[in-house]
Design a protein around this motif. Structure first.
Motif, PDB file in Angstrom:
ATOM      1  N   PRO A 109       0.798  -1.235   0.000  1.00 13.65           N
ATOM      2  CA  PRO A 109       0.000   0.000   0.000  1.00 13.65           C
ATOM      3  C   PRO A 109       0.827   1.280   0.000  1.00 13.65           C
ATOM      4  O   PRO A 109       0.345   2.327  -0.417  1.00 13.65           O
ATOM      5  CB  PRO A 109      -0.822  -0.109   1.299  1.00 13.65           C
ATOM      6  CG  PRO A 109      -0.742  -1.539   1.693  1.00 13.65           C
ATOM      7  CD  PRO A 109       0.556  -2.054   1.184  1.00 13.65           C
ATOM      8  N   ASP A 110       2.073   1.206   0.461  1.00 15.65           N
ATOM      9  CA  ASP A 110       2.894   2.416   0.581  1.00 15.65           C
ATOM     10  C   ASP A 110       3.745   2.688  -0.655  1.00 15.65           C
ATOM     11  O   ASP A 110       4.565   3.621  -0.634  1.00 15.65           O
ATOM     12  CB  ASP A 110       3.812   2.302   1.801  1.00 15.65           C
ATOM     13  CG  ASP A 110       3.025   2.212   3.095  1.00 15.65           C
ATOM     14  OD1 ASP A 110       1.916   2.781   3.144  1.00 15.65           O
ATOM     15  OD2 ASP A 110       3.515   1.562   4.045  1.00 15.65           O
ATOM     16  N   SER A 111       3.572   1.911  -1.706  1.00 15.09           N
ATOM     17  CA  SER A 111       4.397   2.111  -2.905  1.00 15.09           C
ATOM     18  C   SER A 111       3.939   3.352  -3.677  1.00 15.09           C
ATOM     19  O   SER A 111       2.858   3.379  -4.267  1.00 15.09           O
ATOM     20  CB  SER A 111       4.314   0.886  -3.821  1.00 15.09           C
ATOM     21  OG  SER A 111       4.968   1.141  -5.045  1.00 15.09           O
ATOM     22  N   HIS A 112       4.777   4.380  -3.662  1.00 16.51           N
ATOM     23  CA  HIS A 112       4.442   5.622  -4.372  1.00 16.51           C
ATOM     24  C   HIS A 112       4.400   5.405  -5.881  1.00 16.51           C
ATOM     25  O   HIS A 112       3.536   5.958  -6.580  1.00 16.51           O
ATOM     26  CB  HIS A 112       5.466   6.704  -4.022  1.00 16.51           C
ATOM     27  CG  HIS A 112       5.242   7.988  -4.753  1.00 16.51           C
ATOM     28  ND1 HIS A 112       4.220   8.863  -4.429  1.00 16.51           N
ATOM     29  CD2 HIS A 112       5.896   8.545  -5.820  1.00 16.51           C
ATOM     30  CE1 HIS A 112       4.256   9.900  -5.255  1.00 16.51           C
ATOM     31  NE2 HIS A 112       5.266   9.733  -6.092  1.00 16.51           N
ATOM     32  N   GLN A 113       5.324   4.593  -6.396  1.00 18.90           N
ATOM     33  CA  GLN A 113       5.405   4.380  -7.841  1.00 18.90           C
ATOM     34  C   GLN A 113       4.151   3.679  -8.376  1.00 18.90           C
ATOM     35  O   GLN A 113       3.595   4.064  -9.403  1.00 18.90           O
ATOM     36  CB  GLN A 113       6.650   3.567  -8.187  1.00 18.90           C
ATOM     37  CG  GLN A 113       6.889   3.449  -9.693  1.00 18.90           C
ATOM     38  CD  GLN A 113       8.197   2.748 -10.016  1.00 18.90           C
ATOM     39  OE1 GLN A 113       8.914   2.325  -9.119  1.00 18.90           O
ATOM     40  NE2 GLN A 113       8.506   2.616 -11.288  1.00 18.90           N
TER      41      GLN A 113
END
Length: 740
Positions: A109-113
């Motif tokens: 969930p924290d993947s910015h890309q």
């Protein structure tokens, strides 16, 4: 099952694979991936990266197979799902790509890309609700970046939630502790963007106040001045609005809209010619070189006032030898009095300068320039459809050519006269002669090619266009023209092939134009992030809205209409007459089958020759460019056309089904054009989709109830559905009967 774990050395090698892929060094990336897989053949993330590399090398089937294998090994790898989404995205399957990205986000969930890639696809697919959610998550993750605030405002704006969009921008502005620099372009654009949102909400007073306070130092001074003038006008503050429009005219005295707005806010009645003329005279005196201040009064002046102003304007233009004089004035021909006055004034000018005694006021004292311009004007006047007299047009253009035999413009008009006489061969030859007078002019070169196509000389037209295309392009001039998206040529070329009976080549051109519009649709993809990065928000919003109505474009309408009509012809033609070579039984020029076969063979040989010559030229290039040439191999592979002559397109067994992809955008984006509704009826009628045919018929009838084709189609539909109405349900029967 979980994938194999990499040791430190192989983990570093995996990062190398990613870096080489991002740098587009695909061979190195593939080599590094193979090294990892040699020891860890079940490492799912490496298999996924290898799939990405193969896809970039033009091997999508292998890439998808490998990506599926990677997912089979590790269904819980966010990298595998992200790569799977990227593969779908590069192959234009955006719906499946979004599903893959969402699955990847559940795992990480924290993947910015991944979140960014998902957001870009959502705006591409106009999923505004999903875009708002994605941008909100990205803002929460990185609230210090202005781009994220602006992007969320854009999402709300496009969704239609204008108050929330404005509130997001306002919140960020209030959170900034230090004032941004006056040269900060991103801030300047964001402030103006907020101002346009306020105006869109209908809060004009507040928009003006915001403009004069927060946006007063905007770097886009023209936008600031135009918005201020517009708001003042809407608020009824006419004195201030007049000053604002005068300031704009000082900046650009050639803008017609400024004059119209100024006279409107000054409250000058439309029938007060002297007061209106005084405004234009003021700026004509202030800006002696301004054309608009002298030309625009001709739109509203009448009677003797018009004659006086028109004489002054024509004499000035003729003395300067301006060739575009007629083009500037032909819109006045909707008024019969003005249409009669203009040629009279031109003939008076000729009479006054007969023999060339008076060279006063003319460039370098050359009276022939003024006479030539007047003769040219009269030739165009008599060639124009609202005042056509081709005999007189020929007389005047011949006299003009006598004065200046090397004038490209004069010979072009002569070619147009031949075209209107119906002699396309002479028109084509004359236009080609005009081209020969200036071989460095791309415009006249294109005109000559267009006239050759109108005369069905496709091969010669392509050779003419080839004079201005890149010689090294694989596939010859037509490949370069397709790359440059030269749609006028592709359309004309398709229509010429259709007239010659070569349906395969005609369909090939129409499908190429359809694909170009698809490319335009897809090309917006990169701008979703580029525009935010550069801060060009207002231009980006305009682009998104333009893309949404892209297929309203006349180029699309013309090509789509041609394609649908051709498919109708193919459907109505008895089986077997289309032939496997994509040609009809007999073409417009009456060529028999042997001649057509010979022409097709010749065209194929010429295309192969052009491709071979381009390849040879590329091989002889500077060895230092070899690397760049190799880098183009993948792109050339992707561009390779397996149906260059349209044989597969012409061999269709369902022409009506194939026509639908052209027809649906035609009906959706150009509903007010009766031609689209008429061909829509023909397609649906033949497919026995009578309700859809009725919808097209009703739309056409609303546009032109007296049209004979509409009446004829209504009769045919009545006869077709009549016998079945008795068995239809009551509601359907009522709808059909009321419509017919």
């Amino acid at each position: 099952m979980p994938q194999q774990q990499l040791n430190t050395r192989e983990a570093n090698l995996f990062r190398t694979v990613v870096r080489h892929y991002e740098d587009k060094q695909y061979k190195r990336a593939l080599k590094a991936a193979e090294q990892i897989l040699k020891k860890n053949p079940k490492h799912a993330d490496t298999l996924s990266m290898k799939a990405l590399v193969l896809n970039a090398q033009g091997k999508p089937e292998e890439a998808f197979s490998l990506a599926k294998d990677a997912l089979t090994i590790d269904m819980k790898s966010p990298i595998c799902w992200h790569v799977y989404g990227i593969l779908y995205r590069t192959n234009k399957n955006f719906d499946e790509a979004i599903k893959a990205y969402k699955f990847a986000l559940r795992l990480e969930p924290d993947s910015h890309q991944i979140q960014r890639d998902l957001a870009v696809l959502q705006i591409q697919m106009r999923d505004y609700q999903g875009y708002v959610q994605s941008r909100f998550v990205m803002l929460k993750a990185r609230p210090h970046m202005r781009q994220n605030w602006t992007a969320l405002a854009i999402a709300y704006h496009l969704e239609g939630n204008l108050p929330q969009a404005e509130n997001i921008l306002k919140t960020y502005e209030n959170s900034v502790t230090s004032a941004p620099a006056k040269t900060d372009l991103e801030n300047s654009e964001a402030v103006l963007y907020r101002n346009t949102i306020i105006a869109e909400m209908g809060q004009t007073e507040r928009a003006l106040e915001h403009l004069e306070t927060d946006a007063k130092h905007s770097l886009d001074r023209l936008a600031f001045m135009e918005l201020r003038a517009k708001y003042l006008t809407q608020l009824g503050r006419k004195e201030e609005a007049a000053k604002a429009y005068r300031a704009l005219l000082e900046r650009n005295s050639e803008h017609p809209a400024y004059y119209t707005a100024l006279t409107s806010v000054l409250g000058i009645p439309a029938d007060d010619e002297s007061a209106l003329k005084a405004i234009y005279d003021e700026y004509a005196e202030k800006f002696p070189r301004s054309d608009a201040a002298r030309r625009l009064p001709l739109d509203f002046l009448t009677g003797e006032n018009f004659r006086t102003a028109a004489k002054s304007y024509l004499n000035l233009m003729f003395d300067k030898g301006v060739p575009s004089t007629f083009a500037n004035l032909k819109h006045l021909y909707s008024d019969p009095q003005k249409k009669a006055t203009l040629p009279t004034l031109a003939e008076e000018y000729l009479a006054e300068h007969q023999g060339g005694q008076d060279g006063k006021g003319q460039a370098n004292g050359d009276s022939s320039k003024g006479k030539g311009a007047a003769l040219f004007f009269l030739a165009q006047h008599y060639n124009y459809y609202m005042s056509r007299d081709l005999a007189k047009a020929t007389e005047f253009v011949e006299r003009a050519i006598e004065l200046d035999p090397q004038s490209v413009d004069f010979h072009m008009t002569k070619a147009r006269i031949y075209k209107h006489q119906g002699d396309l061969a002479k028109a084509s030859a004359t236009m080609d002669y005009a081209r020969s007078l200036d071989t460095k002019d791309r415009y006249i070169n294109s005109k000559a090619a267009k006239y050759l196509l109108r005369n069905n000389e496709n091969e010669k037209a392509l050779a003419t266009m080839g004079l201005f295309t890149r010689a090294e392009t694989v596939g010859g001039p037509i490949a370069d023209l397709t790359d440059m998206q030269c749609m006028w040529f592709l359309t004309e070329d398709g229509e010429a092939w259709e007239r010659r009976g070569n349906y395969g080549m005609a369909l090939k051109r129409y499908h190429t134009i359809f694909n170009i519009f698809d490319i335009w649709q897809e090309d917006q993809f990169d701008f979703h992030t580029f525009s935010l990065r550069k801060g060009q928000i207002r231009a980006y919003i305009d682009m998104v809205r333009w893309i949404d109505r892209l297929r309203e474009h006349p180029f699309y309408f013309r090509a789509a209409l041609d394609a649908v009509k051709l498919y109708l012809t193919m459907h109505d033609t008895p089986a077997g007459t289309n032939g496997v070579n994509g040609t009809s039984g007999k073409n417009a020029n009456g060529e028999d089958a042997a001649e057509r076969k010979k022409a097709l063979k010749k065209a194929k040989k010429e295309a192969q020759k052009a491709e071979r010559e381009a390849a040879e030229k590329a091989a002889k290039q500077d060895p230092n460019k070899a690397g760049a040439q190799k880098g183009k191999e993948v792109e050339d592979l992707k561009k390779k056309d397996d149906d260059p002559n349209g044989l597969k397109l012409a061999a269709t067994t369902d022409p009506l089904g194939d026509s639908i992809k052209f027809l649906l955008p035609l009906l959706q984006f150009s509903p007010k054009n009766i031609e689209g509704q008429l061909v829509g009826f023909e397609v649906y009628f033949r497919r026995k989709k009578y309700l859809l045919a009725l919808r097209c018929l009703s739309a056409a009838r609303a546009l032109d109830p007296e049209n004979t084709r509409v009446q004829e189609q209504a009769k045919r539909l009545r006869e077709a559905v009549g016998p079945t109405l008795s068995s239809a349900n009551a509601k359907l029967k009522e709808v059909i009967e009321s419509a017919l």
